[in-house]
Each structure stands twice: as structure tokens, then as C-alpha cells.
Design a protein around this motif. Structure first.
Motif, PDB file in Angstrom:
ATOM      1  N   LEU A 150     -34.328  -6.175 -58.188  1.00 52.15           N
ATOM      2  CA  LEU A 150     -34.633  -5.037 -57.329  1.00 52.15           C
ATOM      3  C   LEU A 150     -35.156  -5.489 -55.976  1.00 52.15           C
ATOM      4  O   LEU A 150     -34.940  -4.828 -54.960  1.00 52.15           O
ATOM      5  N   THR A 151     -35.827  -6.637 -55.932  1.00 51.06           N
ATOM      6  CA  THR A 151     -36.361  -7.126 -54.661  1.00 51.06           C
ATOM      7  C   THR A 151     -35.235  -7.484 -53.693  1.00 51.06           C
ATOM      8  O   THR A 151     -35.417  -7.396 -52.477  1.00 51.06           O
ATOM      9  N   GLN A 152     -34.084  -7.851 -54.225  1.00 52.57           N
ATOM     10  CA  GLN A 152     -32.955  -8.178 -53.358  1.00 52.57           C
ATOM     11  C   GLN A 152     -32.427  -6.950 -52.619  1.00 52.57           C
ATOM     12  O   GLN A 152     -31.821  -7.073 -51.566  1.00 52.57           O
ATOM     13  N   LEU A 153     -32.666  -5.780 -53.184  1.00 56.61           N
ATOM     14  CA  LEU A 153     -32.190  -4.556 -52.546  1.00 56.61           C
ATOM     15  C   LEU A 153     -33.070  -4.148 -51.372  1.00 56.61           C
ATOM     16  O   LEU A 153     -32.621  -3.440 -50.472  1.00 56.61           O
ATOM     17  N   GLY A 154     -34.339  -4.613 -51.383  1.00 52.68           N
ATOM     18  CA  GLY A 154     -35.233  -4.252 -50.291  1.00 52.68           C
ATOM     19  C   GLY A 154     -35.381  -2.736 -50.188  1.00 52.68           C
ATOM     20  O   GLY A 154     -35.508  -2.027 -51.192  1.00 52.68           O
ATOM     21  N   PRO A 155     -35.308  -2.205 -48.957  1.00 52.19           N
ATOM     22  CA  PRO A 155     -35.466  -0.758 -48.785  1.00 52.19           C
ATOM     23  C   PRO A 155     -34.199   0.043 -49.117  1.00 52.19           C
ATOM     24  O   PRO A 155     -34.217   1.270 -49.093  1.00 52.19           O
ATOM     25  N   GLN A 156     -33.107  -0.664 -49.415  1.00 49.24           N
ATOM     26  CA  GLN A 156     -31.856   0.046 -49.702  1.00 49.24           C
ATOM     27  C   GLN A 156     -31.973   0.838 -51.001  1.00 49.24           C
ATOM     28  O   GLN A 156     -32.553   0.366 -51.979  1.00 49.24           O
ATOM     29  N   SER A 157     -31.403   2.007 -51.019  1.00 50.11           N
ATOM     30  CA  SER A 157     -31.408   2.844 -52.219  1.00 50.11           C
ATOM     31  C   SER A 157     -29.970   3.188 -52.574  1.00 50.11           C
ATOM     32  O   SER A 157     -29.390   4.121 -52.005  1.00 50.11           O
ATOM     33  N   PRO A 158     -29.375   2.442 -53.502  1.00 56.58           N
ATOM     34  CA  PRO A 158     -27.991   2.718 -53.866  1.00 56.58           C
ATOM     35  C   PRO A 158     -27.865   4.040 -54.616  1.00 56.58           C
ATOM     36  O   PRO A 158     -28.823   4.538 -55.207  1.00 56.58           O
ATOM     37  N   ALA A 159     -26.665   4.591 -54.602  1.00 60.81           N
ATOM     38  CA  ALA A 159     -26.395   5.789 -55.386  1.00 60.81           C
ATOM     39  C   ALA A 159     -26.096   5.435 -56.838  1.00 60.81           C
ATOM     40  O   ALA A 159     -26.333   6.235 -57.747  1.00 60.81           O
ATOM     41  N   GLU A 188     -37.262   6.776 -60.144  1.00 63.72           N
ATOM     42  CA  GLU A 188     -38.089   7.151 -58.991  1.00 63.72           C
ATOM     43  C   GLU A 188     -37.230   7.530 -57.793  1.00 63.72           C
ATOM     44  O   GLU A 188     -37.638   8.344 -56.958  1.00 63.72           O
ATOM     45  N   ARG A 189     -36.030   6.962 -57.715  1.00 59.43           N
ATOM     46  CA  ARG A 189     -35.154   7.172 -56.560  1.00 59.43           C
ATOM     47  C   ARG A 189     -33.929   8.036 -56.885  1.00 59.43           C
ATOM     48  O   ARG A 189     -33.056   8.191 -56.053  1.00 59.43           O
ATOM     49  N   ARG A 190     -33.874   8.533 -58.134  1.00 57.76           N
ATOM     50  CA  ARG A 190     -32.751   9.362 -58.584  1.00 57.76           C
ATOM     51  C   ARG A 190     -31.418   8.618 -58.438  1.00 57.76           C
ATOM     52  O   ARG A 190     -30.420   9.144 -57.954  1.00 57.76           O
ATOM     53  N   VAL A 191     -31.433   7.363 -58.850  1.00 61.23           N
ATOM     54  CA  VAL A 191     -30.256   6.501 -58.814  1.00 61.23           C
ATOM     55  C   VAL A 191     -29.613   6.496 -60.201  1.00 61.23           C
ATOM     56  O   VAL A 191     -30.309   6.408 -61.219  1.00 61.23           O
ATOM     57  N   VAL A 192     -28.297   6.580 -60.248  1.00 58.05           N
ATOM     58  CA  VAL A 192     -27.582   6.504 -61.521  1.00 58.05           C
ATOM     59  C   VAL A 192     -27.442   5.034 -61.933  1.00 58.05           C
ATOM     60  O   VAL A 192     -27.073   4.179 -61.125  1.00 58.05           O
ATOM     61  N   VAL A 193     -27.741   4.754 -63.193  1.00 58.35           N
ATOM     62  CA  VAL A 193     -27.564   3.414 -63.756  1.00 58.35           C
ATOM     63  C   VAL A 193     -26.424   3.469 -64.762  1.00 58.35           C
ATOM     64  O   VAL A 193     -26.475   4.229 -65.739  1.00 58.35           O
ATOM     65  N   ALA A 194     -25.389   2.683 -64.524  1.00 61.69           N
ATOM     66  CA  ALA A 194     -24.257   2.571 -65.454  1.00 61.69           C
ATOM     67  C   ALA A 194     -24.313   1.187 -66.091  1.00 61.69           C
ATOM     68  O   ALA A 194     -24.152   0.178 -65.403  1.00 61.69           O
TER      69      ALA A 194
END
Length: 377
Positions: A150-159, A188-194
Motif C-alpha cells: 500500500l505504501t507504493q501507492l502513496g496518495p493514489q486511490s485506485p478504483a 476506508e477508500r471504497r476501493v473494490v478488491v478482486a
């Protein structure tokens, strides 16, 4: 030059990478020149017979002139719920939250599109990953980021975040703490996990967990999708038999779109899936078969100078000789053995090769003899 389709618009294929296995033609030809024939360990395609109980179920449902149920037959949904609980400890999945799919590769490739993602959306995939995650994002014209933490994503919030445990190609298994952290962060970010769990039943050195397991998600499947396949566990790659389950709202959305587009698993295949899900005996025999081949091939690779990394689960050995993967592919091809270069799966795979366990016992034994002969030279 960008390829154009009729009308002057870019062809869809222009947005896609070259199909990886098409690039293996030279290595395949070299391996095929071995006097005793090629041992093809490059693609994880099943080679063992389909269990009679499954074949019989398919044949019994052959007279099915009407359209299949897109949502799956009640028998299939019930069998899936029971099998997921019995085999993997996945609880709390209602039958309405199970959807049969025409092969999990097809689902993965179209999932970003089915979820309505587009150019402004970001899809996160593992750094070393099955190429179809990236292809699916490209088809939706979405952006892709490779990240294992998750740290690699930084502030990015994927869908959408794709997980793959056990991993193809590495066989790495994500631990419960890692999975729980991803689930919490995504919620927390309403991101879908597949979560691609096609190799979940093939843990060797550790026991993989589903993202839907209560130890991971506390019984709450919101925002979570688990993708399961019968291709490897039941040798049903030719049947294109898979399923997706999890968040009832997300599954209902996938069902609604698939109804409109005719993405339906044929009725005889649905009947075969019921037989495969209800019968654990054939699955255990298949697992034992892969375990036997793994026990033969891994020591032979090590004796021939390879280091095997990860590979704690799944159908592959992630091996390296500490050189560019293309060189290793060539070295093995000269001995009549064909494998997949690690670079197929991402830049970090540049010094590894993926060695599949999906060959007959005779071919695995042949590979072992050739590797042993190389080690004694």
C-alpha cells in the motif's frame, strides 16, 4: 505505426501488448529439435483426464436446447457455497452472491469494463502478475499501477485492486495480516478488491486464505470479490468453468451487465461444475498428482544450479540462475525443455523463469533426467 481498424480508428489490439507466448516461437522450435521431443513447461494447461463423474454430468445435461441461466442454476450456486465453505473455510456467502463465469481469464479481462471503469480510473496490479490484469485495465482504457504494498501507492486511490494469492507466477502466498491490511485500507477508500484465488487449494509450504475468509474480512464481504477456477483443481480448462463470489451488490451488478451481453456459462458445463464442486475425491487426487511432480522437479532444478524463490503454493516453480531470463530460456530449450521467461509477468521477473508442473508424469520424469544429466556434466 499504430494499427487502424475500419473507419480509421485505432484497432483495439493497438492498446494491448504482444501476446507473450507468441514470442516463444524460437525457443519452442529449439526445444522441439531435441531428439526425444520437447518437454513443454511453459503454459499451465492441464494434461490429466477429466474425472468420470464430471464427464458423466456433462453428458447427462447434453440435451439442453434452451438458454442457460446467466446467474447459474440453483444447484450450481448451492454447490459452490457449500464447496467454498468445506474446502476453504469461506462462510457467509449467500447463493445470490455466486456467479458462474466463462473462464476466470475472461472475467478478469472484462472486470474493469463490467465495473464501469474508464480513462480517469486507476487499477492496481501486483508487480509480478498474470498479464490479464493489465490487459483488462487497458481494455477499459484505465490506468495501471504495479504495486505489492500500500505504501507504493502513496496518495493514489485506485478504483480496483487485484490480488493474486497464491501468485501466478511466483507461488507467493499473502499472509493474513497482509490481506487484512489491504481489506481495511480498501474499505476506508471504497476501493473494490478482486482476489484471484485460482490456486487456493494448492498450498504446499503454507495454507493460503481467501480474501473472504472470516479471519481476513471478519465475515464482511463488502467491496470484495473472490475469483475461483476449476481449471486446475478439476482439469476443466477446456470447459471454461469458473466463478466469482463476494459482495452481493457487486455480484448483482456483474450479473446485470452479463445478462445484457450474453456472457452465459453453457448448461452442460454448469452441470459439470456441480459434479466437480460436490466431489472432493478427484480434487484430492489431482492435488496429489501435482505434489508428486513438484517433488520430482524442484530438486532436479536445484541440482542443475537453479535457485527456487517463493513457490510455496500453486502450479509453478519460480526459478533463477542469476542471469537474464531469456538466457535461461535458451539454456533450457537447448535441453528440450520449454519454460516461460519471468519478464512476461513484469520488469521484476527479468532474472527468473516460470516452470509449470502441468505436464504428464512421463514428461516431468524426462525433464528431471535432462536436468540431472546437465548437473553431472
Amino acid at each position: 505505426m499504430q494499427q487502424e481498424s475500419t473507419g480509421g480508428r485505432p484497432a483495439v489490439s493497438a492498446f494491448l501488448p504482444e501476446f507473450p507466448w507468441d514470442t516463444l516461437a524460437d525457443a519452442k522450435a529449439a526445444a522441439g529439435r531435441h531428439p526425444d521431443g520437447v518437454v513443454d513447461l511453459s503454459i499451465g494447461t492441464p494434461v490429466d483426464p477429466v474425472a468420470p463423474v464430471i464427464q458423466e454430468a456433462l453428458a447427462a445435461a447434453a440435451f439442453s436446447p434452451g438458454y442457460p441461466a446467466t446467474a447459474g442454476t440453483p444447484e450450481l450456486r448451492e454447490s459452490a457455497v457449500v464447496a467454498l465453505r468445506r474446502r476453504f473455510g469461506i462462510t457467509g456467502v449467500p447463493e445470490s452472491a455466486v456467479l458462474p463465469v466463462i473462464g476466470t481469464k475472461g472475467l478478469i479481462a472484462w472486470l474493469p469494463t463490467l465495473l464501469g471503469l474508464g480513462p480517469t480510473d486507476l487499477v492496481a496490479v501486483p508487480e509480478l502478475a498474470y498479464p490479464t490484469y493489465d490487459v483488462g485495465a487497458r481494455l477499459a482504457r484505465a490506468q495501471v499501477v504495479r504495486a505489492d504494498s500500500l505504501t507504493q501507492l502513496g496518495p493514489q486511490s485506485p478504483a480496483l485492486v487485484f490480488l493474486n494469492s497464491p501468485s501466478n507466477p511466483t507461488g507467493r502466498v499473502l499472509g493474513v495480516d497482509h490481506l487484512r491490511k489491504v481489506v481495511g485500507w480498501a474499505r476506508e477508500r471504497r476501493v473494490v478488491v478482486a482476489s484471484d484465488e485460482c490456486y487456493l487449494g494448492l498450498g504446499w509450504d503454507t495454507e493460503p486464505l481467501s480474501v473472504l475468509h472470516p479471519d481476513v474480512c471478519d465475515g464482511d464481504h463488502t467491496g470484495l470479490l473472490a475469483i475461483h477456477s476449476l481449471s486446475k483443481s478439476s482439469s476443466l480448462a477446456g470447459y471454461r468453468a469458473g466463478l466469482v463470489c463476494g459482495d452481493p451488490g457487486l455480484v448483482a451488478e456483474l450479473l446485470a451487465v452479463r445478462k445484457h451481453t450474453g456472457m452465459i456459462v453453457p448448461t452442460p458445463v454448469q452441470a459439470a461444475m456441480v459434479a466437480a464442486l460436490d466431489d472432493d475425491d478427484h480434487e484430492k487426487l489431482q492435488r496429489e498428482c501435482y505434489a508428486r511432480r513438484r517433488a520430482m522437479l524442484a530438486p532436479a532444478l536445484r541440482k542443475a544450479g537453479f535457485t527456487i524463490d517463493d513457490s510455496e503454493a500453486g502450479l509453478y516453480l519460480w526459478a533463477t540462475r542469476g542471469e537474464p531470463s531469456g538466457d535461461t530460456v535458451g539454456w533450457l530449450a537447448s535441453r528440450g525443455i520449454l519454460v516461460a521467461p519471468g519478464e512476461f509477468y513484469g520488469p521484476r521477473g527479468g532474472q527468473h523463469v516460470r516452470v509449470a508442473l502441468t505436464a504428464t508424469d512421463e514428461r516431468i520424469d524426462t525433464a528431471v533426467q535432462r536436468l540431472t544429466a546437465s548437473a553431472t556434466c
